[in-house]
Design a protein around this motif. Structure first.
Motif, PDB file in Angstrom:
ATOM      1  N   GLU A 154      -7.830   1.903   2.491  1.00  0.00           N
ATOM      2  CA  GLU A 154      -6.858   1.118   1.722  1.00  0.00           C
ATOM      3  C   GLU A 154      -6.177   0.064   2.600  1.00  0.00           C
TER       4      GLU A 154
ATOM      5  N   THR B 108       0.853  -1.185   0.000  1.00  0.00           N
ATOM      6  CA  THR B 108       0.000   0.000   0.000  1.00  0.00           C
ATOM      7  C   THR B 108       0.893   1.240   0.000  1.00  0.00           C
TER       8      THR B 108
ATOM      9  N   THR C 105     -10.444   1.813  -4.589  1.00  0.00           N
ATOM     10  CA  THR C 105      -9.395   0.789  -4.490  1.00  0.00           C
ATOM     11  C   THR C 105      -9.947  -0.441  -3.774  1.00  0.00           C
ATOM     12  N   MET C 106     -10.724  -0.225  -2.712  1.00  0.00           N
ATOM     13  CA  MET C 106     -11.348  -1.347  -2.004  1.00  0.00           C
ATOM     14  C   MET C 106     -12.286  -2.107  -2.939  1.00  0.00           C
TER      15      MET C 106
ATOM     16  N   ASN D 197       0.868   5.748  -4.194  1.00  0.00           N
ATOM     17  CA  ASN D 197       1.719   4.581  -3.942  1.00  0.00           C
ATOM     18  C   ASN D 197       2.893   4.590  -4.916  1.00  0.00           C
TER      19      ASN D 197
ATOM     20  N   LEU E  90      -1.538  -1.665  -4.245  1.00  0.00           N
ATOM     21  CA  LEU E  90      -2.840  -1.043  -4.046  1.00  0.00           C
ATOM     22  C   LEU E  90      -2.721   0.469  -4.007  1.00  0.00           C
ATOM     23  N   GLY E  91      -3.673   1.135  -4.664  1.00  0.00           N
ATOM     24  CA  GLY E  91      -3.724   2.594  -4.671  1.00  0.00           C
ATOM     25  C   GLY E  91      -3.202   3.152  -5.983  1.00  0.00           C
TER      26      GLY E  91
ATOM     27  N   PRO F 296      -9.784   5.938  -2.154  1.00  0.00           N
ATOM     28  CA  PRO F 296      -9.557   4.746  -1.333  1.00  0.00           C
ATOM     29  C   PRO F 296     -10.712   3.738  -1.407  1.00  0.00           C
TER      30      PRO F 296
ATOM     31  N   ALA G   6      -0.941   4.832   4.140  1.00  0.00           N
ATOM     32  CA  ALA G   6      -2.176   4.434   3.474  1.00  0.00           C
ATOM     33  C   ALA G   6      -3.394   4.914   4.249  1.00  0.00           C
ATOM     34  N   ASP G   7      -4.400   5.287   3.490  1.00  0.00           N
ATOM     35  CA  ASP G   7      -5.697   5.630   4.036  1.00  0.00           C
ATOM     36  C   ASP G   7      -6.259   4.415   4.784  1.00  0.00           C
TER      37      ASP G   7
END
Length: 177
Positions: A21, A13, A103-104, A60, A54-55, A100, A17-18
């Motif tokens: 995320e 991440t 991304t999920m 990232n 991720l992101g 975010p 990261a949020d």
């Protein structure tokens, strides 16, 4: 289920990261364990066989490095990109959302392609006979409708209105998928 021929996997991440995320990374790790018996690590890549990044490339730096020959397309705050890569001897999957939450949703879409079926009452996990194989994807996903909604409160006694807090949390978690 465990398979000794499974690859080692890292989930990377953004450095900061949020919270959503981070949750998405944990969800991906959980599903890889349930589906293939893989104990993926969350952190910076360090020689693993496969990396999930991720992101977006704006948050990232790993995404920016692995996608330098083919930049990740811009997407709306609801859209996401699923792109496999095989660059500089590294292979993996970029799951980059325009936010975010997106991304999920990208993680959930990827997991669904591995064979998980989401229902309001829980997940159905399929059995896998062989080792994990990274799918080859290069897709940009944007929703057909800009608003995601579900009428949760109504006048019926058996509706989610009568759920306790634990049931509400489980219900909302399934709706996010």
């Amino acid at each position: 289920m465990s398979n000794s021929s499974n690859p080692s996997i890292v989930i990377c991440t953004a450095p900061i990261a949020d919270e959503i995320e981070q949750y998405a990374a944990n969800e991906l790790r959980t599903y890889l364990l349930k589906l293939y018996g893989i104990h993926a690590r969350i952190g910076k890549p360090s020689g693993e066989d496969v990396a999930f990044l991720l992101g977006g490339s704006n948050v990232n730096p790993c995404v920016a490095r692995m996608a330098d020959d083919q930049p990740v397309p811009s997407v709306s705050n609801q859209g996401f990109v699923l792109r496999s890569f095989d660059t500089r001897g590294k292979r993996g999957m970029i799951i980059a959302g325009g936010s975010p939450a997106a991304t999920m949703w990208g993680v959930y879409e990827f997991v669904e392609r591995l064979g998980v079926v989401y229902t309001l009452h829980g997940d159905m996990i399929c059995e896998h006979d062989g080792p994990f194989e990274l799918p080859i994807l290069d897709e940009v996903v944007e929703p057909a409708l800009r608003v995601r909604a579900f009428r949760q409160w109504n006048e019926h006694g058996a509706s989610p209105e009568s759920f306790g807090l634990e049931e509400q949390c489980r219900f909302l978690d399934q709706l996010a998928k």
